[in-house]
Design a protein around this motif. Sequence first.
Motif, PDB file in Angstrom:
ATOM      1  N   HIS A   1      37.228  21.802  42.487  1.00 23.00           N
ATOM      2  CA  HIS A   1      36.673  22.128  41.173  1.00 23.00           C
ATOM      3  C   HIS A   1      36.477  23.635  41.092  1.00 23.00           C
TER       4      HIS A   1
ATOM      5  N   PRO B   1      31.077  21.803  39.191  1.00 23.44           N
ATOM      6  CA  PRO B   1      31.442  20.610  39.967  1.00 23.44           C
ATOM      7  C   PRO B   1      31.865  19.419  39.112  1.00 23.44           C
ATOM      8  N   GLU B   2      31.542  19.466  37.822  1.00 21.91           N
ATOM      9  CA  GLU B   2      31.923  18.364  36.939  1.00 21.91           C
ATOM     10  C   GLU B   2      33.405  18.412  36.562  1.00 21.91           C
TER      11      GLU B   2
ATOM     12  N   LEU C   1      36.388  18.175  37.985  1.00 17.13           N
ATOM     13  CA  LEU C   1      37.132  17.786  39.185  1.00 17.13           C
ATOM     14  C   LEU C   1      38.644  17.826  38.976  1.00 17.13           C
TER      15      LEU C   1
ATOM     16  N   THR D   1      33.003  27.104  47.922  1.00 15.69           N
ATOM     17  CA  THR D   1      32.439  26.934  46.578  1.00 15.69           C
ATOM     18  C   THR D   1      33.372  26.149  45.657  1.00 15.69           C
TER      19      THR D   1
ATOM     20  N   GLY E   1      34.496  23.287  46.657  1.00 14.97           N
ATOM     21  CA  GLY E   1      34.314  21.922  47.133  1.00 14.97           C
ATOM     22  C   GLY E   1      33.647  21.896  48.480  1.00 14.97           C
ATOM     23  N   ARG E   2      32.307  21.814  48.476  1.00 10.37           N
ATOM     24  CA  ARG E   2      31.552  21.793  49.731  1.00 10.37           C
ATOM     25  C   ARG E   2      31.605  20.399  50.358  1.00 10.37           C
TER      26      ARG E   2
ATOM     27  N   GLU F   1      29.723  17.634  48.655  1.00 10.27           N
ATOM     28  CA  GLU F   1      30.323  17.234  47.383  1.00 10.27           C
ATOM     29  C   GLU F   1      31.531  16.330  47.608  1.00 10.27           C
TER      30      GLU F   1
ATOM     31  N   TYR G   1      33.651  11.931  46.699  1.00  8.06           N
ATOM     32  CA  TYR G   1      34.861  11.754  45.896  1.00  8.06           C
ATOM     33  C   TYR G   1      35.628  10.505  46.317  1.00  8.06           C
TER      34      TYR G   1
END
Length: 211
Positions: A123, A128-129, A131, A152, A154-155, A158, A162
């Motif tokens: 992202h 983060p929204e 994707l 940053t 995709g940590r 997070e 998925y």
Amino acid sequence: MASEVSDRFLIDGAEHGRTLVLAHGAGAPMDHSWMNQVCALLAEEGVRTVRFEFPYMAERRISGKRPGPNPARRLEATWREVIDDLGAEGLVIGGKSMGGRIATMVAEEAGVAGVVCFGYPFHPPGKPERLRTAHLEAIATPVLVLQGERDTFGRREEVAGYALSDNVRVHWMSDGDHGLKPRKASGRTEAENLAEAVREAARFVGEVAGG
């Protein structure tokens, strides 16, 4: 040392080695120092790398201007052209960030053996929204993502949530950022993270390319 082949490709490694084709990220060219280092390390592991540039990056070299990335359809078309030139059988493709992401988007239709992504942009940073994982939820082509734990894009915490295909393997680099570089306080060095990432990439290429 990388050598230019025609006006399009840079190659590292022995000609008989298994081939990994790598595309650059959104902001840096194919001969960026990071790419040079990774390709040199891959050559030491017996992996032949072939690099190319997307049209907008090639244009930068000519004009001196800095146009943004081409539309996704143009980036995908460029990947298809490269795969057609090299032959899909036994070929592993991938790249840094955007280059790896676009590789995953053409992998199945192209019939390549696998994809290696160095720092996948799951992202945009801080969003983060938004994707970029829908196509990875059912992808059948083997994919290896080498991701920094504090990337940053995709940590680790997070990405754990998925719904990725079982064919997508994420290997986490200790305290790494988007370039896999850790903080000094972590006790880990950038060289160690890059060496580990390259070993994993070489192992993966050997697995999916056969032999």
